[in-house]
Design a protein around this motif. Structure first.
Motif, PDB file in Angstrom:
ATOM      1  N   MET A   1       0.859  -1.052  -0.019  1.00 11.52           N
ATOM      2  CA  MET A   1       0.106  -0.029  -0.099  1.00 11.52           C
ATOM      3  C   MET A   1       1.003   1.035   0.011  1.00 11.52           C
ATOM      4  SD  MET A   1      -2.845   1.219   2.770  1.00 11.52           S
ATOM      5  CE  MET A   1      -3.754  -0.356   2.350  1.00 11.52           C
ATOM      6  N   SER A   2       0.558   2.270  -0.702  1.00 10.70           N
ATOM      7  CA  SER A   2       1.231   3.437  -0.748  1.00 10.70           C
ATOM      8  C   SER A   2       1.273   4.161   0.461  1.00 10.70           C
ATOM      9  CB  SER A   2       0.663   4.496  -2.018  1.00 10.70           C
ATOM     10  OG  SER A   2      -0.535   4.672  -1.706  1.00 10.70           O
ATOM     11  N   THR A   3       2.187   5.284   0.764  1.00 15.22           N
ATOM     12  CA  THR A   3       2.085   6.175   1.888  1.00 15.22           C
ATOM     13  C   THR A   3       0.695   6.856   2.117  1.00 15.22           C
ATOM     14  OG1 THR A   3       4.293   6.451   2.076  1.00 15.22           O
ATOM     15  CG2 THR A   3       3.052   8.087   2.847  1.00 15.22           C
ATOM     16  N   THR A   4       0.202   7.194   0.723  1.00 11.47           N
ATOM     17  CA  THR A   4      -1.013   7.956   1.072  1.00 11.47           C
ATOM     18  C   THR A   4      -2.232   7.055   1.179  1.00 11.47           C
ATOM     19  OG1 THR A   4      -0.212   9.644  -0.786  1.00 11.47           O
ATOM     20  CG2 THR A   4      -2.551   9.329  -0.485  1.00 11.47           C
ATOM     21  N   GLY A   5      -2.178   5.939   0.650  1.00  8.32           N
ATOM     22  CA  GLY A   5      -3.231   4.826   0.767  1.00  8.32           C
ATOM     23  C   GLY A   5      -3.326   4.549   2.552  1.00  8.32           C
ATOM     24  N   ARG A   6      -2.148   4.266   2.773  1.00  5.32           N
ATOM     25  CA  ARG A   6      -1.901   3.744   4.396  1.00  5.32           C
ATOM     26  C   ARG A   6      -2.187   5.089   5.349  1.00  5.32           C
ATOM     27  NH1 ARG A   6       2.152   5.236   7.904  1.00  5.32           N
ATOM     28  NH2 ARG A   6       3.193   6.261   6.291  1.00  5.32           N
ATOM     29  N   ILE A   7      -2.085   6.258   4.920  1.00  6.60           N
ATOM     30  CA  ILE A   7      -2.580   7.312   5.887  1.00  6.60           C
ATOM     31  C   ILE A   7      -3.963   7.521   5.613  1.00  6.60           C
ATOM     32  CG2 ILE A   7      -2.362   9.808   6.064  1.00  6.60           C
ATOM     33  CD1 ILE A   7       0.608   9.560   5.076  1.00  6.60           C
ATOM     34  N   ARG A   8      -4.271   7.271   4.361  1.00  6.78           N
ATOM     35  CA  ARG A   8      -5.857   7.585   4.346  1.00  6.78           C
ATOM     36  C   ARG A   8      -6.690   6.462   5.205  1.00  6.78           C
ATOM     37  NH1 ARG A   8     -10.246   8.131  -0.781  1.00  6.78           N
ATOM     38  NH2 ARG A   8     -12.112   7.317   0.279  1.00  6.78           N
ATOM     39  N   GLN A   9      -6.242   5.192   5.030  1.00  7.25           N
ATOM     40  CA  GLN A   9      -6.885   4.168   5.711  1.00  7.25           C
ATOM     41  C   GLN A   9      -7.063   4.262   7.297  1.00  7.25           C
ATOM     42  OE1 GLN A   9      -5.262  -0.095   5.546  1.00  7.25           O
ATOM     43  NE2 GLN A   9      -7.484  -0.530   5.062  1.00  7.25           N
ATOM     44  N   ALA A  10      -5.595   4.689   7.698  1.00  7.74           N
ATOM     45  CA  ALA A  10      -5.737   5.121   9.144  1.00  7.74           C
ATOM     46  C   ALA A  10      -6.577   6.372   9.608  1.00  7.74           C
ATOM     47  CB  ALA A  10      -3.964   5.299   9.514  1.00  7.74           C
ATOM     48  N   LEU A  11      -6.492   7.458   8.897  1.00 11.42           N
ATOM     49  CA  LEU A  11      -7.228   8.529   9.224  1.00 11.42           C
ATOM     50  C   LEU A  11      -8.665   8.091   9.151  1.00 11.42           C
ATOM     51  CD1 LEU A  11      -6.991  11.373  10.293  1.00 11.42           C
ATOM     52  CD2 LEU A  11      -6.624  12.204   7.778  1.00 11.42           C
ATOM     53  N   GLU A  12      -9.257   7.581   8.173  1.00 12.87           N
ATOM     54  CA  GLU A  12     -10.506   7.098   8.027  1.00 12.87           C
ATOM     55  C   GLU A  12     -10.989   6.278   9.091  1.00 12.87           C
ATOM     56  OE1 GLU A  12     -12.157   4.048   4.866  1.00 12.87           O
ATOM     57  OE2 GLU A  12     -12.154   6.098   3.783  1.00 12.87           O
ATOM     58  N   ASN A  13     -10.244   5.140   9.526  1.00 19.30           N
ATOM     59  CA  ASN A  13     -10.374   4.553  10.773  1.00 19.30           C
ATOM     60  C   ASN A  13     -10.551   5.358  11.964  1.00 19.30           C
ATOM     61  OD1 ASN A  13     -10.657   2.147   9.548  1.00 19.30           O
ATOM     62  ND2 ASN A  13      -8.526   1.428   9.659  1.00 19.30           N
ATOM     63  N   ALA A  14      -9.649   6.350  12.321  1.00 20.68           N
ATOM     64  CA  ALA A  14      -9.747   7.155  13.109  1.00 20.68           C
ATOM     65  C   ALA A  14     -10.913   8.016  13.407  1.00 20.68           C
ATOM     66  CB  ALA A  14      -8.431   8.132  13.204  1.00 20.68           C
ATOM     67  N   ILE A  15     -11.575   8.463  12.171  1.00 22.53           N
ATOM     68  CA  ILE A  15     -12.600   8.972  12.241  1.00 22.53           C
ATOM     69  C   ILE A  15     -13.794   8.353  12.501  1.00 22.53           C
ATOM     70  CG2 ILE A  15     -14.141  10.526  10.729  1.00 22.53           C
ATOM     71  CD1 ILE A  15     -11.777  11.674   9.333  1.00 22.53           C
TER      72      ILE A  15
END
Length: 219
Positions: A1-15
């Motif tokens: 997974m790309s850095t952007t994809g990893r961050i998006r998934q983590a931030l989406e989960n956090a929300i």
């Protein structure tokens, strides 16, 4: 997974998990420190989440977690159900053998994830199943609109998967859609797809419960 994809998934989960409550401001500098990256992937992720409807960018104020009422979500699911039903109707008439194979492969991947009880894996392959449906319409405009609204609602469709028995039920609904499309029954495909998407009755109450657990505002 790309850095952007990893961050998006983590931030989406956090929300969705309530770590960032509706209405909360998201500080790009703080997020860059949290994810140990530059501002560029953070900016890209926030743009993606804005497109999905999960965050809102307010000029001169910043980026905030979106506050959607249950009524607003219900309205969006109603529209999504109608759009995907239209996709299924066209797909039943226009799908190619190669596209049907791709849809069957996506369904098989969904089956594996459901058997493993892996909601996260199911969430990813479920998205591909629906993308297959959109492509099979051979209507670029409809496919684009369906994908846009799917992205907007994706975090909440994902949230539903946490409900008890939802993976198994979703898989059965996929099978009904696939069977109707494979047989060329346009109206049956449309009905099955509409029922798969619409949030009402017990499905609505399950979504409300999941949203309350995640810290989303009450109606």
């Amino acid at each position: 997974m790309s850095t952007t994809g990893r961050i998006r998934q983590a931030l989406e989960n956090a929300i969705l998990n309530g770590e960032h409550l509706p209405g909360a401001r998201l500080d790009p500098e703080e997020l860059a420190r949290q994810f140990d990256c530059s501002r560029t992937p953070i900016r890209d992720v926030l743009q993606q989440l804005e497109a999905s409807g999960l965050v809102q960018v307010q000029p001169k104020r910043g980026t905030f977690v979106t506050q959607w009422s249950f009524e607003e979500l219900t309205e969006r699911f109603e529209v999504m159900a109608e759009i995907e039903a239209a996709c299924a109707r066209l797909a039943a008439r226009r799908i190619t053998e190669a596209e049907l194979t791709e849809m069957r492969q996506a369904h098989a991947a969904c089956s594996e994830a459901a058997a493993a009880g892996d909601a996260e894996a199911y969430y990813l392959v479920n998205t591909e199943f629906h993308r297959c449906l959109y492509r099979a319409t051979h209507n670029g405009f409809l496919a684009q609109e369906a994908a846009r609204l799917h992205t907007m609602l994706q975090p909440y469709r994902r949230m539903q998967l946490r409900s008890r028995h939802r993976l198994v039920n979703s898989l059965a609904e996929h099978q009904a859609i696939l069977d109707a499309i494979a047989s060329g029954d346009a109206e049956a495909a449309a009905r099955a797809t509409h029922a798969h998407i619409i949030v009402q009755g017990d499905r609505f109450h399950d979504l409300v419960a999941a949203m309350r657990v995640s810290g989303t505002p009450k109606a």
